[in-house]
Design a protein around this motif. Sequence first.
Motif: not given
Length: 138
Positions: A40-45, A22-27, A51-61, A9-12
Amino acid sequence: MPARDISHNAVRNALEKDGWQITKDPFILRWGTRDLYIDLGAEKLIAAEKSGDKIAIEIKSFIGSSPVTDLENALGQYILYYDILTRLESDRRLYLAIRQETYSEIFQEPIGKILLENQRLCLLVFDAKLEMIVQWIP
């Protein structure tokens, strides 16, 4: 579906504060008969006409008893997701999200620096308390 990382949730929230949608949770990555779950999957215009930037995020503590074992596990998962994502969505960049403390403890040490110098992974460094992105590498 695997359990969420304690920093999910902190990263989101940090991504949303930074203007990401956030477009996908989870991706979900489907490869062959297997399903894999990036956090997570996310996009930013960038601009309306681009076209927008697209990212996928893997979170590790990195909360295990050995930071090196945590690094080995995170890197293996990152490489697997990266290789599949490159085939399925080559326009989406994969980031490993880590706490600022983990960055200082691991990635400013020689064992982490070599990964960054060899451009093995992209990092999103975040402040878990403030739920803010501190740094994107690269």
